[in-house]
Design an enzyme around this catalytic site. Structure first.
Site, short mmCIF file in Angstrom:
data_model
loop_
_atom_site.label_atom_id
_atom_site.label_comp_id
_atom_site.label_asym_id
_atom_site.label_seq_id
_atom_site.Cartn_x
_atom_site.Cartn_y
_atom_site.Cartn_z
N CYS A 7 0.85 -1.19 0.00
CA CYS A 7 0.00 0.00 0.00
C CYS A 7 0.88 1.24 0.00
CB CYS A 7 -0.91 -0.02 1.23
SG CYS A 7 -1.95 1.44 1.34
N GLY A 8 0.84 1.99 -1.09
CA GLY A 8 1.59 3.23 -1.20
C GLY A 8 0.68 4.43 -1.08
N ASN A 9 1.25 5.61 -1.18
CA ASN A 9 0.46 6.83 -1.05
C ASN A 9 -0.54 7.00 -2.18
OD1 ASN A 9 1.69 8.25 1.35
ND2 ASN A 9 3.52 7.90 0.13
N GLY A 107 10.56 3.68 6.46
CA GLY A 107 9.36 3.31 5.72
C GLY A 107 9.36 1.84 5.36
N ASP A 109 8.18 0.25 2.88
CA ASP A 109 8.50 0.00 1.48
C ASP A 109 10.01 -0.03 1.25
OD1 ASP A 109 8.50 2.73 2.18
OD2 ASP A 109 8.22 3.37 0.10
N ASP A 129 13.77 4.05 -6.28
CA ASP A 129 12.35 3.72 -6.44
C ASP A 129 11.59 4.98 -6.86
OD1 ASP A 129 9.77 2.79 -6.34
OD2 ASP A 129 9.89 2.01 -4.30
N THR A 132 5.58 7.95 -5.41
CA THR A 132 5.09 9.29 -5.05
C THR A 132 6.27 10.17 -4.65
OG1 THR A 132 3.01 8.31 -4.30
CG2 THR A 132 3.49 10.55 -3.59
#
Length: 257
Positions: A7-9, A107, A109, A129, A132
């Protein structure tokens, strides 16, 4: 089968791993108000469309948006009958704990990318990466995350430029035909594209100098193939690095109890 959730921004990605390969990868927008029931309807409908049986028996979650984790936990418990591992929580062990300043929360991620990259390529890495935010993650010889760089993402920069300057339009990210733009859109596209090429090349060079080693550069994220056309800074470009990292962390926890 293992369900990996990243789940990213901006987006949330679901991938189903059967122990050998990813059977499918599904993407939806990240919305904190989405309930577990809504997630399941969306997920099960697409799985049925692809004619893949829903036989999930384990789940692992990486989320940079804390507000969505509760509903994802409920999804795993209610519909798959399992308690998910959540990267960054105390009960989720990492193959190599990060070495950063005390009190720093890395984070999830970035931890996942470090685990996935080390599993495939060994240590002494920089993982770039394009999300966002555009992040640079430094992975030491033993696979530990030891720090990095965070800069504004490409689309975020374009949106800020459009919002802050009334006369400038919104433009898409693309590789311009020339560095010198002959119109406003071409000028903006050139500034963003070549500006980020310079950003990536410059930061990677400085990391190598500071680290004192010849480091391998891994590119990941949706825009990486676009930028990789114009630079030879990347040793590898991978579109499934985060999901691979989730399978690595899950396997490590399963083996180590």
């Amino acid at each position: 089968m293992l369900l990996c959730i990243d789940c990213g921004n901006t987006n949330t990605v679901f991938s189903v791993w059967d122990g050998t390969t990813f059977l499918c990868t599904l993407r939806t927008s990240t919305e904190h108000q989405r309930t577990a029931d809504q997630y399941f309807v969306w997920f099960s409908t697409l799985m049925e469309h692809r004619k893949i049986a829903i036989d999930i028996d384990a789940c692992i979650i990486s989320s940079t948006v804390p507000r969505v984790v509760f509903n994802l936990r409920v999804l795993c418990d209610r519909y798959f009958g399992c308690r998910p591992l959540v990267v960054g929580k105390p009960d989720c062990m990492l193959p190599a704990p990060p070495r950063v300043d005390q009190g720093t929360q890395v984070g999830p991620d970035r931890l996942v990318n470090a685990a996935g990259a080390f599993d495939r390529h060994g240590g002494d890495l920089v993982v770039v990466d394009f999300g966002t935010a555009t992040t640079f993650d430094v992975v030491d010889t033993d696979g530990a995350y030891v720090g990095g760089v965070i800069s504004p993402g490409v689309n975020l920069s374009l949106e800020a430029l459009h919002m802050a300057a009334a006369a400038l339009p919104h433009v898409d990210v693309s590789m311009p035909e020339a560095v010198i733009g002959k119109n406003t859109v071409a000028c903006m596209q050139s500034g963003v594209f070549w500006g980020y090429i310079g950003l990536v090349e410059g930061i990677c060079a400085r990391i190598r100098t500071e680290f004192g080693r010849s480091m391998k550069i891994i590119g990941t994220g949706g825009l990486t193939p676009l930028f990789a056309q114009a630079t030879d800074v990347f040793d590898w470009v991978e579109d499934d690095l985060t999901m691979h990292g989730l399978t690595v962390i899950h396997a490590f926890n399963k083996e180590n109890g």
